[in-house]
Design a protein around this motif. Sequence first.
Motif, PDB file in Angstrom:
ATOM      1  N   ALA A 135     -25.173 -12.032 -77.198  1.00  0.00           N
ATOM      2  CA  ALA A 135     -25.448 -12.306 -78.605  1.00  0.00           C
ATOM      3  C   ALA A 135     -25.350 -13.783 -78.935  1.00  0.00           C
ATOM      4  O   ALA A 135     -26.181 -14.319 -79.647  1.00  0.00           O
ATOM      5  N   MET A 136     -24.312 -14.455 -78.421  1.00  0.00           N
ATOM      6  CA  MET A 136     -24.112 -15.844 -78.821  1.00  0.00           C
ATOM      7  C   MET A 136     -25.264 -16.743 -78.378  1.00  0.00           C
ATOM      8  O   MET A 136     -25.864 -17.420 -79.199  1.00  0.00           O
ATOM      9  N   PRO A 137     -25.647 -16.774 -77.091  1.00  0.00           N
ATOM     10  CA  PRO A 137     -26.770 -17.628 -76.723  1.00  0.00           C
ATOM     11  C   PRO A 137     -28.055 -17.258 -77.442  1.00  0.00           C
ATOM     12  O   PRO A 137     -28.810 -18.130 -77.871  1.00  0.00           O
ATOM     13  N   GLY A 138     -28.333 -15.947 -77.566  1.00  0.00           N
ATOM     14  CA  GLY A 138     -29.551 -15.537 -78.251  1.00  0.00           C
ATOM     15  C   GLY A 138     -29.572 -15.996 -79.689  1.00  0.00           C
ATOM     16  O   GLY A 138     -30.599 -16.432 -80.206  1.00  0.00           O
ATOM     17  N   ARG A 139     -28.436 -15.923 -80.360  1.00  0.00           N
ATOM     18  CA  ARG A 139     -28.359 -16.344 -81.757  1.00  0.00           C
ATOM     19  C   ARG A 139     -28.546 -17.855 -81.861  1.00  0.00           C
ATOM     20  O   ARG A 139     -29.231 -18.345 -82.754  1.00  0.00           O
ATOM     21  N   VAL A 140     -27.922 -18.608 -80.960  1.00  0.00           N
ATOM     22  CA  VAL A 140     -28.085 -20.064 -80.978  1.00  0.00           C
ATOM     23  C   VAL A 140     -29.540 -20.446 -80.794  1.00  0.00           C
ATOM     24  O   VAL A 140     -30.101 -21.249 -81.539  1.00  0.00           O
ATOM     25  N   VAL A 141     -30.179 -19.852 -79.780  1.00  0.00           N
ATOM     26  CA  VAL A 141     -31.554 -20.224 -79.462  1.00  0.00           C
ATOM     27  C   VAL A 141     -32.488 -19.871 -80.610  1.00  0.00           C
ATOM     28  O   VAL A 141     -33.336 -20.675 -81.015  1.00  0.00           O
ATOM     29  N   VAL A 155     -26.153 -28.649 -76.456  1.00  0.00           N
ATOM     30  CA  VAL A 155     -25.982 -27.194 -76.504  1.00  0.00           C
ATOM     31  C   VAL A 155     -27.136 -26.508 -75.777  1.00  0.00           C
ATOM     32  O   VAL A 155     -26.933 -25.571 -74.990  1.00  0.00           O
ATOM     33  N   LEU A 156     -28.356 -26.958 -76.001  1.00  0.00           N
ATOM     34  CA  LEU A 156     -29.513 -26.359 -75.341  1.00  0.00           C
ATOM     35  C   LEU A 156     -29.478 -26.587 -73.834  1.00  0.00           C
ATOM     36  O   LEU A 156     -29.902 -25.725 -73.058  1.00  0.00           O
ATOM     37  N   ILE A 157     -28.982 -27.744 -73.408  1.00  0.00           N
ATOM     38  CA  ILE A 157     -28.821 -28.002 -71.978  1.00  0.00           C
ATOM     39  C   ILE A 157     -27.845 -27.001 -71.376  1.00  0.00           C
ATOM     40  O   ILE A 157     -28.085 -26.434 -70.299  1.00  0.00           O
ATOM     41  N   LYS A 158     -26.745 -26.756 -72.070  1.00  0.00           N
ATOM     42  CA  LYS A 158     -25.761 -25.801 -71.567  1.00  0.00           C
ATOM     43  C   LYS A 158     -26.341 -24.400 -71.444  1.00  0.00           C
ATOM     44  O   LYS A 158     -25.961 -23.635 -70.563  1.00  0.00           O
ATOM     45  N   LEU A 159     -27.261 -24.062 -72.323  1.00  0.00           N
ATOM     46  CA  LEU A 159     -27.880 -22.743 -72.288  1.00  0.00           C
ATOM     47  C   LEU A 159     -29.118 -22.699 -71.400  1.00  0.00           C
ATOM     48  O   LEU A 159     -29.792 -21.673 -71.315  1.00  0.00           O
ATOM     49  N   HIS A 160     -29.430 -23.832 -70.724  1.00  0.00           N
ATOM     50  CA  HIS A 160     -30.603 -23.923 -69.845  1.00  0.00           C
ATOM     51  C   HIS A 160     -31.910 -23.670 -70.589  1.00  0.00           C
ATOM     52  O   HIS A 160     -32.873 -23.164 -70.021  1.00  0.00           O
ATOM     53  N   ARG A 207     -21.454 -19.048 -70.490  1.00  0.00           N
ATOM     54  CA  ARG A 207     -22.208 -20.057 -69.750  1.00  0.00           C
ATOM     55  C   ARG A 207     -22.760 -19.504 -68.442  1.00  0.00           C
ATOM     56  O   ARG A 207     -22.062 -18.789 -67.718  1.00  0.00           O
ATOM     57  N   PRO A 208     -23.997 -19.854 -68.094  1.00  0.00           N
ATOM     58  CA  PRO A 208     -24.630 -19.295 -66.897  1.00  0.00           C
ATOM     59  C   PRO A 208     -23.878 -19.568 -65.598  1.00  0.00           C
ATOM     60  O   PRO A 208     -23.855 -18.708 -64.719  1.00  0.00           O
TER      61      PRO A 208
END
Length: 491
Positions: A177-183, A265-270, A459-460
């Motif tokens: 949920a967290m990465p999807g919400r951020v993106v 933040v986007l770099i961290k999420l690839h 984190r991946p």
Amino acid sequence: MGVQAPGASYCGTGLRETPFTQHSRQRQYQGRLEAAMSADRRWYELPEAKQASSTGDFGVLLRVARTAARLTLAEAGQRCGYSAATLSRIERGRQPLTDVTVLRRLAEIFDIPPELFGLATGDGRRFNGLGGSLDRVLGEEPSREAGGGPVRRRDVLGGLAGIVGATVPVTDDGPAAMPGRVVSSLEDALLGNAPPPAGPADPARLRAALGTAWSDFHACRYTRLSSRLSGLVSMATSAHSVANVDDRSTTASTLAETYHLTTQVLIKLHEDGMAWSAMDRARQAAREADDPLLSAETARISAIVLRRSRHRVRAEQTVISAAQDLDAATGLTSIEQGCAYGRLLATAAYTAALSDRRDTAWELLTEADEASRRAGAGSGFAGVDVALYKISVARTLGDFGAAVQYARALRPERLVNVERRARYWEDVALALFGRGAHAEAYRALLAAEQTAPQEVRYRPWAQQLTGALLSVDHRQTLPGLRSFAARTGVT
């Protein structure tokens, strides 16, 4: 132009391609492959494989090998510890394969001749034994585990799809949920689809909000950060758009810093594509602000995005040029300028290490160390930061033993914030795993979780390393690993 049909894409001829034609093309490809193999030809003798190897298109090479083995994406992903979505990204070239030890492991798993990946033949044991015996990790008891060989080094990170594609329940606080919400929220903000701020942004309130967001980032509070970042982008953009001439330099500076945070933040999420967009906006705002320190930090973050997109030479040139420009413009007369200079050189060193340019990497890191000393104790970029980069550079170069030794010489509590301490444990865990010290790598992963729970949960790198540990723990000798995997969303 007509509206594209749902599920359709455009192939190289410019014609619309539907899921049916995609499936038909895949069946034709599978038929050619089976025909070639039935004619007593090995799959790597096929023109597709030879072409992919000669051009360095390792994703295509991996796809040919997987298809020859009659494995689905899901089955192949289980073998190598990636999700099907991540493996698909690799095969389509959206997630580059550049790490030597990742390539070696994939070559072993899918029976790919190492030379097709541009690797020397052999089992990779040259990576082991470089740092003396591994007695303990920060006071832990020594492990009796041996063997395993190097498996991953830098990009065991699976990308955003590695998290979102995991088979786990999706709730407001779930791993996906967290990465999807951020993106989603950042995509809306970058495309101008986010709702506008309720009213004109007060500069003091905006700066306070930005400071709080940076605090969340440095503390690895990603869930809380996700709830405010897109609104912060909208607020900073709105404030700059209505600023008068006298205030535009100040609002441009705030906007650039907001995009710095967004890019990181986007770099961290690839999410490399969106990171490019945020980086470009940061550069535009920094030019308008006309601040040498801001320009230096913009160049540093730009280099990180560049090197993630196979532009490593350009990335290294960017930060070295920025360091030279900062020196020429300021003379490095203040602590802040000296810190920025050292940070640029350290980033250049790590970038050189990614291209296996050892001498250049260590030379740049030595100069970064000298810059940190000149800046003085208590500065923003200090000797402990250089020590952290030494671990990263050694690990990236495959010198896992040296990386562990550097890690043992640095106490993580000396690092100024949680995000850097989490990065420390990331390097330690991956270096230990690269040496085949799986028990110690698992303990380092647990230390990372204790230090920054959301770093491990979202984190991946942590997700992929957990999957890799599960794949090698055949006898279940790592106590609690499966419950750890369950609570971090790895199946």
